[in-house]
Design an enzyme around this catalytic site. Sequence first.
Site, mmCIF file in Angstrom:
data_model
loop_
_atom_site.group_PDB
_atom_site.id
_atom_site.type_symbol
_atom_site.label_atom_id
_atom_site.label_comp_id
_atom_site.label_asym_id
_atom_site.label_seq_id
_atom_site.Cartn_x
_atom_site.Cartn_y
_atom_site.Cartn_z
ATOM 1 N N THR A 197 0.849 -1.181 0.000
ATOM 2 C CA THR A 197 0.000 0.000 0.000
ATOM 3 C C THR A 197 0.885 1.231 0.000
ATOM 4 O O THR A 197 2.100 1.127 -0.165
ATOM 5 C CB THR A 197 -0.942 -0.007 1.203
ATOM 6 O OG1 THR A 197 -1.850 1.077 1.059
ATOM 7 C CG2 THR A 197 -0.204 0.129 2.500
ATOM 8 N N ASN A 410 -10.601 14.642 -3.387
ATOM 9 C CA ASN A 410 -9.502 14.817 -4.326
ATOM 10 C C ASN A 410 -9.562 16.128 -5.078
ATOM 11 O O ASN A 410 -8.530 16.658 -5.497
ATOM 12 C CB ASN A 410 -9.450 13.624 -5.280
ATOM 13 C CG ASN A 410 -8.897 12.397 -4.586
ATOM 14 O OD1 ASN A 410 -7.700 12.290 -4.355
ATOM 15 N ND2 ASN A 410 -9.766 11.485 -4.200
#
Length: 415
Positions: A197, A410
């Site tokens: 990750t 985002n």
Amino acid sequence: MAAAAPISPLAPKSVPDVAPIDGVRFASGEAAIRYKGRTDVTLVLFDEGTTVAGVLTKSKCPSAPVDWCRSMLPGGKARALVVNSGNANAFTGRVGAAAVQRTADLAVAALGIDEGSVFLASTGVIGEPLDASRFEGVLERLAGEATQDGIVAAARAIMTTDTFPKLATAEAMIDGIPVRLNGIAKGAGMIAPDMATMLSFLFTDAPIAAPALQAMLVEAVDHSFNAITVDSDTSTSDTLLIFATGAARSRGVHPIDTATDPRLDDFKAALRTVTLDLAQQVVRDGEGARKFVEVRVTGADTDAAAKVVAASIANSPLVKTAVAGEDANWGRVVMAVGKAGERAERDRLAIWFGDIRVAVDGLRDPTYDEAAVSTYMRGDTIAIRADLGLGEGRFTMWTCDLTKGYIEINGDYRS
């Protein structure tokens, strides 16, 4: 900076009770790299003799800290780990390389250790130079504050858009003696790892040589961190490192040199448990996520083919938005299977949502019940299974739904 997001509704109900590991000490502090009023740097110290292994992003545009770790891993020894959040130190050219070197120099000066035993990781905004002078005085202070029980604070300090700290722990038996494995991770967006990750660090007191650690870690990653996706985007900064202090030698555990040693069987299971736990926590903290989704593909020609098809389903914005809208739109699963590029035959395909088969033999299931499947889709955990009816290949991936929250997070990330 945008206000902190509320904790994901998919977050674990509590932080696990993580017992300390001998030979590992943590300290976290504020370096004001990007965030104000919160910790953003973690220093982890290891006793002499600690071994290390790792897997790093396959991105062709890796960060400067990834380059540093890649050059240090062959040495197999570690004494310190420095992690910062708020700035990824990626796509920063010579300035980024200089910042990495300066950070390592500060760690060496503060700790009196060899440069080759210092590991670095950064996460945050890409393309902004990292001012390593922010670490001046900070690393020296943290070195004096480090304690065995600082792992929760460390997990918090490495967060960016994460809404909760990610920790996991397990115990294994070697030579009839218990050893411990603890881990932390961060990640919520830019998650389609292709190695690990965004950042994850594992710690154990088992006396395991670096080559054996490396082999086991690669194997564990394949069905954990390499089996998750939030948004199909692989980070420039993905770093997964495991550190083994060897402190269990004092309790009678004999050193292990090879990954094939049968004494490692229980440890391998613990490693799989911890990596999968952390990987799934990353998905549960997916930016804007409201649903945790398991995608299981069976009946493919090979496991590799099944993984490609599973990724096609798990990464599909149309599948993910259908889940967000609580719509069992199995036609979108058909689409994702068909576009994956692996062998599939329409008239052999069967699809389930949970235990409800919605399509079979290239048609809607004759017993299809819209009310039943609609009720199922209102849950916060959704299982999608596609059976290709071709062979024995199978693979499972985990993802989350795609909501307006992802766009909001985002869209505001650098604001």
